[in-house]
Motif scaffolding. Structure first.
Motif, PDB file in Angstrom:
ATOM      1  N   GLY A  78       0.820  -1.213   0.000  1.00 13.52           N
ATOM      2  CA  GLY A  78       0.000   0.000   0.000  1.00 13.52           C
ATOM      3  C   GLY A  78       0.848   1.254   0.000  1.00 13.52           C
ATOM      4  O   GLY A  78       0.546   2.227  -0.709  1.00 13.52           O
ATOM      5  N   ALA A  79       1.932   1.229   0.779  1.00 15.51           N
ATOM      6  CA  ALA A  79       2.830   2.386   0.797  1.00 15.51           C
ATOM      7  C   ALA A  79       3.500   2.565  -0.559  1.00 15.51           C
ATOM      8  O   ALA A  79       3.648   3.689  -1.055  1.00 15.51           O
ATOM      9  N   ALA A  80       3.914   1.461  -1.173  1.00 14.52           N
ATOM     10  CA  ALA A  80       4.546   1.547  -2.489  1.00 14.52           C
ATOM     11  C   ALA A  80       3.566   2.059  -3.542  1.00 14.52           C
ATOM     12  O   ALA A  80       3.935   2.844  -4.422  1.00 14.52           O
ATOM     13  N   LEU A  81       2.305   1.632  -3.455  1.00 13.84           N
ATOM     14  CA  LEU A  81       1.305   2.113  -4.408  1.00 13.84           C
ATOM     15  C   LEU A  81       1.067   3.610  -4.240  1.00 13.84           C
ATOM     16  O   LEU A  81       0.939   4.345  -5.226  1.00 13.84           O
ATOM     17  N   GLY A  82       1.010   4.076  -2.991  1.00 13.32           N
ATOM     18  CA  GLY A  82       0.843   5.508  -2.757  1.00 13.32           C
ATOM     19  C   GLY A  82       1.956   6.313  -3.387  1.00 13.32           C
ATOM     20  O   GLY A  82       1.714   7.343  -4.040  1.00 13.32           O
ATOM     21  N   ALA A  83       3.202   5.841  -3.229  1.00 10.73           N
ATOM     22  CA  ALA A  83       4.339   6.529  -3.848  1.00 10.73           C
ATOM     23  C   ALA A  83       4.261   6.466  -5.363  1.00 10.73           C
ATOM     24  O   ALA A  83       4.550   7.447  -6.058  1.00 10.73           O
ATOM     25  N   THR A  84       3.831   5.331  -5.893  1.00 20.36           N
ATOM     26  CA  THR A  84       3.724   5.166  -7.341  1.00 20.36           C
ATOM     27  C   THR A  84       2.692   6.121  -7.933  1.00 20.36           C
ATOM     28  O   THR A  84       2.902   6.698  -9.001  1.00 20.36           O
ATOM     29  N   LEU A 117      -5.032 -13.640   5.343  1.00 20.88           N
ATOM     30  CA  LEU A 117      -5.604 -13.874   4.013  1.00 20.88           C
ATOM     31  C   LEU A 117      -6.063 -12.567   3.377  1.00 20.88           C
ATOM     32  O   LEU A 117      -5.864 -12.346   2.173  1.00 20.88           O
ATOM     33  N   SER A 118      -6.671 -11.695   4.173  1.00 22.21           N
ATOM     34  CA  SER A 118      -7.096 -10.395   3.649  1.00 22.21           C
ATOM     35  C   SER A 118      -5.897  -9.587   3.179  1.00 22.21           C
ATOM     36  O   SER A 118      -5.939  -8.933   2.132  1.00 22.21           O
ATOM     37  N   GLY A 119      -4.794  -9.634   3.948  1.00 23.14           N
ATOM     38  CA  GLY A 119      -3.592  -8.909   3.559  1.00 23.14           C
ATOM     39  C   GLY A 119      -3.003  -9.426   2.267  1.00 23.14           C
ATOM     40  O   GLY A 119      -2.560  -8.647   1.417  1.00 23.14           O
ATOM     41  N   SER A 140      -2.132  -8.368  -3.320  1.00 23.24           N
ATOM     42  CA  SER A 140      -2.128  -8.785  -4.725  1.00 23.24           C
ATOM     43  C   SER A 140      -2.842  -7.764  -5.605  1.00 23.24           C
ATOM     44  O   SER A 140      -2.392  -7.446  -6.714  1.00 23.24           O
ATOM     45  N   ILE A 141      -3.957  -7.240  -5.111  1.00 17.71           N
ATOM     46  CA  ILE A 141      -4.695  -6.221  -5.870  1.00 17.71           C
ATOM     47  C   ILE A 141      -3.842  -4.965  -6.037  1.00 17.71           C
ATOM     48  O   ILE A 141      -3.780  -4.369  -7.118  1.00 17.71           O
ATOM     49  N   LEU A 142      -3.161  -4.562  -4.962  1.00 12.05           N
ATOM     50  CA  LEU A 142      -2.317  -3.365  -5.032  1.00 12.05           C
ATOM     51  C   LEU A 142      -1.142  -3.571  -5.985  1.00 12.05           C
ATOM     52  O   LEU A 142      -0.752  -2.652  -6.711  1.00 12.05           O
ATOM     53  N   GLN A 143      -0.576  -4.781  -5.975  1.00 13.41           N
ATOM     54  CA  GLN A 143       0.512  -5.075  -6.915  1.00 13.41           C
ATOM     55  C   GLN A 143       0.017  -4.969  -8.358  1.00 13.41           C
ATOM     56  O   GLN A 143       0.722  -4.456  -9.239  1.00 13.41           O
ATOM     57  N   MET A 201      -0.178  -1.380  -9.338  1.00 13.67           N
ATOM     58  CA  MET A 201       1.140  -0.836  -9.655  1.00 13.67           C
ATOM     59  C   MET A 201       1.593  -1.261 -11.050  1.00 13.67           C
ATOM     60  O   MET A 201       2.188  -0.476 -11.792  1.00 13.67           O
ATOM     61  N   MET A 202       1.296  -2.508 -11.414  1.00 14.37           N
ATOM     62  CA  MET A 202       1.630  -2.971 -12.768  1.00 14.37           C
ATOM     63  C   MET A 202       0.857  -2.161 -13.815  1.00 14.37           C
ATOM     64  O   MET A 202       1.393  -1.827 -14.876  1.00 14.37           O
ATOM     65  N   LEU A 203      -0.392  -1.839 -13.494  1.00 13.44           N
ATOM     66  CA  LEU A 203      -1.195  -1.042 -14.420  1.00 13.44           C
ATOM     67  C   LEU A 203      -0.589   0.342 -14.616  1.00 13.44           C
ATOM     68  O   LEU A 203      -0.507   0.851 -15.747  1.00 13.44           O
ATOM     69  N   LEU A 204      -0.160   0.972 -13.530  1.00 10.66           N
ATOM     70  CA  LEU A 204       0.469   2.288 -13.630  1.00 10.66           C
ATOM     71  C   LEU A 204       1.774   2.225 -14.431  1.00 10.66           C
ATOM     72  O   LEU A 204       2.094   3.150 -15.179  1.00 10.66           O
ATOM     73  N   GLN A 205       2.519   1.148 -14.279  1.00 12.28           N
ATOM     74  CA  GLN A 205       3.744   1.005 -15.073  1.00 12.28           C
ATOM     75  C   GLN A 205       3.425   0.922 -16.565  1.00 12.28           C
ATOM     76  O   GLN A 205       4.165   1.439 -17.394  1.00 12.28           O
TER      77      GLN A 205
END
Length: 327
Positions: free
Chosen positions: A106-112, A154-156, A161-164, A167-171
């Motif tokens: 989540g932190a990495a997605l925020g930065a991305t 499991l929720s984490g 996975s959704i956040l990853q 991030m792939m979509l933004l790339q």
């Protein structure tokens, strides 16, 4: 391990940290002899009144590049080591750490997101992303008055996975910024400087304060029923400790990106040496996390500016597989 053995272990570990820091100051594209490193440090702390040798050549490299990076690496590693032990104790799960819960993603997605849309608030966005992710994971796993640790894990994993994927979509949508995205996804200390050091130092000090709560963590490790029998509000305590651990994790991730397996491997290694009591495990994890990341960063620089997250994954993954196989 008895008390004398533990004191000896901590003494040796602190000596290894000091030696590793000196070695980290010497390693890099420009090799600096260890005697020069020692003379510079003694001069700066006032133990010598003059400098000789090649100090003028190495001064800028040591003081403005390697010293802040070395200190920052240790502080980040210490936070990851302690929070890994805290997550595992709170959730009674050996796979628990900030990355398993999705907080680091989540932190990495925020930065991305901040990088993609040219928002000059990369680190605040990273911090906010980590906290919002924890809230989302907690909401998914919360049932009635209690939180099931298995559901939380499991929720984490699902949220991470959704956040990853995001991030792939933004790339894909912003290919011209792949270099900046790569920094956050793989983890790097290439931008380390004195201005980022205070945040990492504060986060590391907060991580060290977890040692004062070792009794509460030991009670939670006994199980929810026994802890409540002894008068502890386990839901409230778990929530407070999870929030604090996620907060300091989000802080360090906002400075260096995602670095995995430190919080997963270090507590497991140290339990074999110092035992399961959190009074010993937390401080040992604080030292061990910093020490592990120092050596990983030195190896990454020696290879040639390799992202340190790549090395921690390559080394930590097989080690953890070995633990699973042996247990």
């Amino acid at each position: 391990m008895d008390r004398k053995g533990y004191i000896f272990f901590i003494t040796v570990s602190l000596f290894l940290v000091f030696f590793s820091m000196c070695l980290s100051l010497a390693v890099g594209e420009v090799r600096i002899p260890l005697p020069e490193v020692a003379r510079m440090l003694l001069y700066k702390i006032g133990l010598t009144s003059s400098m000789t040798g090649a100090f003028g050549v190495y001064d800028t490299i040591l003081l403005f590049v390697r010293l802040p990076r070395t200190l920052m690496v240790f502080f980040v590693g210490s936070v990851l080591g302690v929070t890994g032990a805290v997550y595992q104790g709170l959730l009674l799960n050996p796979l628990a750490e900030s990355y398993t819960l999705g907080v680091a993603s989540g932190a990495a997605l925020g930065a991305t997101i901040a990088i993609a849309f040219n928002v000059n608030l990369v680190r605040p966005f990273a911090f906010l992303g980590g906290i919002l992710t924890l809230l989302g994971v907690w909401s998914l796993s919360h049932r009635s008055r209690s939180v099931d640790p298995t559901r939380l894990i499991l929720s984490g994993v699902v949220v991470g996975s959704i956040l990853q994927a995001l991030m792939m979509l933004l790339q894909t949508l912003f290919p011209e910024k792949l270099g900046a995205f790569f920094f956050w996804i793989m983890g790097s200390f290439g931008s380390a400087s004195w201005k980022w050091l205070p945040g990492c130092l504060i986060a590391s000090c907060i991580a060290l304060l977890f040692t004062l709560l070792h009794r509460e963590l030991d009670l939670i490790s006994l199980g929810e029923g026994k802890a409540e029998t002894l008068g502890m509000s386990i839901v409230r305590m778990r929530w407070v400790l999870l929030c604090t651990a996620s907060l300091i994790t989000s802080v360090v991730v906002s400075y260096c990106g995602v670095i995995g397996f430190v919080g997963l491997i270090v507590p497991h290694l140290l339990r074999m040496l110092v035992g399961h009591s959190h009074s010993r495990l937390l401080f040992a994890s604080w030292i061990g996390g910093g020490l592990m990341l120092l050596w990983a960063d030195m190896a990454a620089r020696a290879i040639g500016s390799l992202p340190v997250g790549v090395l921690t994954a390559l080394v930590g993954g097989p080690i953890f597989c070995l633990f699973l196989w042996r247990s």
